[in-house]
Design a protein around this motif. Structure first.
Motif, mmCIF file in Angstrom:
data_model
loop_
_atom_site.group_PDB
_atom_site.id
_atom_site.type_symbol
_atom_site.label_atom_id
_atom_site.label_comp_id
_atom_site.label_asym_id
_atom_site.label_seq_id
_atom_site.Cartn_x
_atom_site.Cartn_y
_atom_site.Cartn_z
ATOM 1 N N SER A 285 0.733 -1.205 -0.152
ATOM 2 C CA SER A 285 0.005 0.004 -0.085
ATOM 3 C C SER A 285 0.765 1.366 0.026
ATOM 4 C CB SER A 285 -0.927 -0.081 1.164
ATOM 5 O OG SER A 285 -0.327 -0.118 2.404
ATOM 6 N N ASN A 286 1.991 1.137 0.439
ATOM 7 C CA ASN A 286 2.938 2.359 0.396
ATOM 8 C C ASN A 286 3.994 2.207 -0.681
ATOM 9 O OD1 ASN A 286 2.173 3.190 2.828
ATOM 10 N ND2 ASN A 286 3.467 1.942 4.036
ATOM 11 N N ARG A 287 3.271 1.651 -1.758
ATOM 12 C CA ARG A 287 4.353 1.423 -3.025
ATOM 13 C C ARG A 287 5.557 1.199 -2.921
ATOM 14 N NH1 ARG A 287 1.373 6.474 -6.503
ATOM 15 N NH2 ARG A 287 -0.762 5.957 -6.089
ATOM 16 N N LYS A 288 5.998 0.392 -1.896
ATOM 17 C CA LYS A 288 7.245 -0.314 -1.850
ATOM 18 C C LYS A 288 7.185 -1.710 -2.454
ATOM 19 C CE LYS A 288 8.785 1.867 2.375
ATOM 20 N NZ LYS A 288 9.113 1.494 3.960
ATOM 21 N N VAL A 289 8.405 -2.354 -2.752
ATOM 22 C CA VAL A 289 8.372 -3.540 -3.169
ATOM 23 C C VAL A 289 7.653 -4.664 -2.190
ATOM 24 C CG1 VAL A 289 9.659 -5.401 -3.996
ATOM 25 C CG2 VAL A 289 10.094 -3.346 -5.001
ATOM 26 N N ASP A 290 6.663 -5.424 -2.553
ATOM 27 C CA ASP A 290 6.127 -6.256 -1.527
ATOM 28 C C ASP A 290 6.913 -7.363 -1.504
ATOM 29 O OD1 ASP A 290 4.467 -7.565 0.216
ATOM 30 O OD2 ASP A 290 2.569 -6.778 -0.766
ATOM 31 N N ARG A 291 7.892 -7.529 -0.560
ATOM 32 C CA ARG A 291 8.861 -8.809 -0.236
ATOM 33 C C ARG A 291 7.818 -9.843 0.101
ATOM 34 N NH1 ARG A 291 14.066 -8.017 -0.673
ATOM 35 N NH2 ARG A 291 14.860 -6.049 -1.371
ATOM 36 N N LEU A 292 6.777 -9.768 1.137
ATOM 37 C CA LEU A 292 6.061 -10.589 1.670
ATOM 38 C C LEU A 292 5.339 -11.460 0.608
ATOM 39 C CD1 LEU A 292 4.644 -9.251 5.163
ATOM 40 C CD2 LEU A 292 6.658 -10.993 4.869
ATOM 41 N N ALA A 293 4.777 -10.638 -0.419
ATOM 42 C CA ALA A 293 3.971 -11.343 -1.506
ATOM 43 C C ALA A 293 5.119 -11.908 -2.339
ATOM 44 C CB ALA A 293 3.464 -10.335 -2.340
#
Length: 507
Positions: A489-497
């Motif tokens: 949601s913060n437009r960072k790369v979603d590493r968890l995904a």
């Protein structure tokens, strides 16, 4: 002159009374309109009983911006909440922060029945005629107060929540004094004025979003919301809205690049560009600078617990590349009036490299739940320090370089692997634009999976590149090509995904 957050808005009001304070799509709110509405809403909050913490459950809308200003005018603490968060998580945040009053927009109102339960009693400021649906606080047609309530530096201005990568977010109260110190330094460095238009790519529950709002409002400038669709033709969007100051995560650079928006000189109207929230790659900084040749480009660093950011480095081309590590831009020096130390895994202070600890006026006093402080806020040598969890290297001149998260240094078959180093090596392969390495469980322990963007490259080519820094026994198991990385949601790369995707891969 040191100013509180509300005093920053009042300075902007004096400079630009009829100019837009915020523009979101077709909606425009002037400084005068925001001020008068905030006074009414704040007066209504106070008339109902002195508020302590007020939640603003709203999307990126005019209500969210005027709402946060109204809460500050009332001398209360802002708790920004997003309608698209899971209802149970929002309910938990409301309880932890002690919120009993909400300001909502249409989207916030739509999810409120899911958020509220028998144990979560809240009242809603009636800004839009929904008094028959929830217990409400009526809004009068005239201001109940003539001026914002005075606050002290130690009073809480905001409660923000960490991203929750460990499962449960931590509530971080940030004082007016911490914000004052941060924006004092920003004012000394940056020449924002009433003619500037500052991009808002962030949601207001992200501390970078607060930077945008009050750096603009303190200068009488305009906050311009940037929807995701703007990246389809970013140069045209910036030109149409007269944006002169850009601020986003580094992921915004590759989003613009993917859509062909980083041609040389394409962003010629920008005077300043700021990037924060992720490590900034030198190649990305160089590409952005080429597209925005008239802009000062800065890499900002800092966790929420240290009030938005606490370091900055101004991009200087080859010199910045020479100072960087693993192809990333340095993070610079810690802000004045702060001290730092680098601590090794053995707990010894180092002059070269270690975990970054910071102490100073921007540091939060602790988390909402004191139990969360353990291992993060540390008393040492008569001072309180915040442990960032980031590995940092110090140059002889005192400038700092980000190496990676402590938790991104993993062991595979007993071999210590720095994930950022693997990312860097894969990026160096011909055709690769960006790379993110994650771990996944395996019968033999832990193995690596690399996700990358750009051209699709044979795995043997990528493996040969990584083999230069890792032994064969710990080479990544898979290299997965993606058109683009998933973003949170913060437009960072979603590493968890990406980790979840890696776990589902079949060999």
């Amino acid at each position: 002159m040191s100013l509180t957050l509300t005093e920053r808005f009042l300075r902007g009001l004096e400079l630009s009374p009829e100019r837009p304070a915020v523009r979101i799509g077709p909606d425009v709110v002037t400084y005068r309109e925001a001020h008068e509405t905030a006074l009414r809403w704040a007066g209504s909050l106070i008339a109902d009983g002195a508020p302590r913490a007020v939640g603003v459950l709203a999307s990126k809308s005019a209500t969210s911006y005027v709402g946060l200003l109204a809460v500050l005018y009332a001398g209360a603490t802002v708790v920004p909440l997003l309608p698209n968060f899971p209802a149970a998580l929002t309910r938990w945040m409301i309880k932890l922060a002690g919120v009993d009053t909400l300001i909502v927009d249409e989207r916030g109102l739509a999810v409120l029945p899911e958020v509220v339960d028998q144990e979560t009693a809240v009242r809603v400021l009636d800004t839009g005629g929904f008094s028959d649906r929830f217990p409400t606080i009526p809004v009068t047609s005239h201001p109940e107060i003539a001026a914002p309530v005075q606050v002290s530096p130690s009073d809480r201005a905001y409660i923000l929540f960490t991203s929750g990568s460990t499962g449960i977010p931590k509530g971080v109260p940030i004082s007016h004094g911490s914000f004052t110190h941060y924006f004092d330094l920003l004012d000394k460095r940056c020449d924002f004025g009433p003619d500037d238009v500052i991009s808002q790519t962030f949601d207001l529950n992200f501390d970078c979003g607060i930077h945008v709002v009050f750096s603009a409002w303190g200068a009488g400038a305009t906050v311009q919301a940037v929807p995701p669709s703007a990246y389809r033709d970013l140069p045209a969007f910036l030109a149409e809205h007269g944006i002169t100051v850009w601020y986003s995560t580094p992921s915004g650079i590759w989003m613009a690049r993917e859509m062909g928006g980083l041609e040389k000189g394409a962003l010629g109207g920008l005077r300043w560009s700021f990037f924060a929230g992720e490590a900034l790659r030198c190649q990305d900084a160089a590409d952005w600078q080429a597209a925005a040749p008239g802009a000062k480009v800065e890499n900002l660093y800092g966790p929420t617990e240290l009030t938005i950011t606490v370091c900055w480095h101004r991009w200087s081309g080859e010199e910045s590349e020479r100072r960087g590590v693993n192809g990333t831009v340095p993070i610079g020096r810690v802000h004045e009036a702060h001290d730092f130390r680098l601590v090794t895994e053995q707990g010894q202070q180092s002059s070269v490299e270690g975990e970054l600890w910071v102490s100073g006026p921007q540091m939060a006093t602790g988390y909402l739940d004191p139990a969360d402080d353990e291992g993060r806020f540390v008393a040492l040598d008569g001072r309180r320090w915040y442990r960032t969890g980031d590995r940092v290297r110090a140059r002889p001149d005192g400038e700092l370089v980000y190496i990676g998260r402590l938790d991104s240094q993993v062991k595979v078959h007993g071999w210590r692997v720095e994930l950022a180093e693997v990312d860097h090596v894969v990026r160096e392969c011909d055709g690769v634009r960006d790379a993110v390495t994650v771990t996944r469980p395996a019968p033999h322990g832990t193995e690596l999976v690399v996700f990358y963007t750009g051209d699709e490259v044979p795995e043997t080519v990528l493996a040969d590149g990584v083999r230069a820094v890792l032994p064969d026994s710990v080479l990544p198991r898979r290299y997965v090509h993606l058109v683009g990385f998933p973003l949170n949601s913060n437009r960072k790369v979603d590493r968890l995904a990406l980790q979840e995707q890696a776990a589902e891969l079949t060999d």
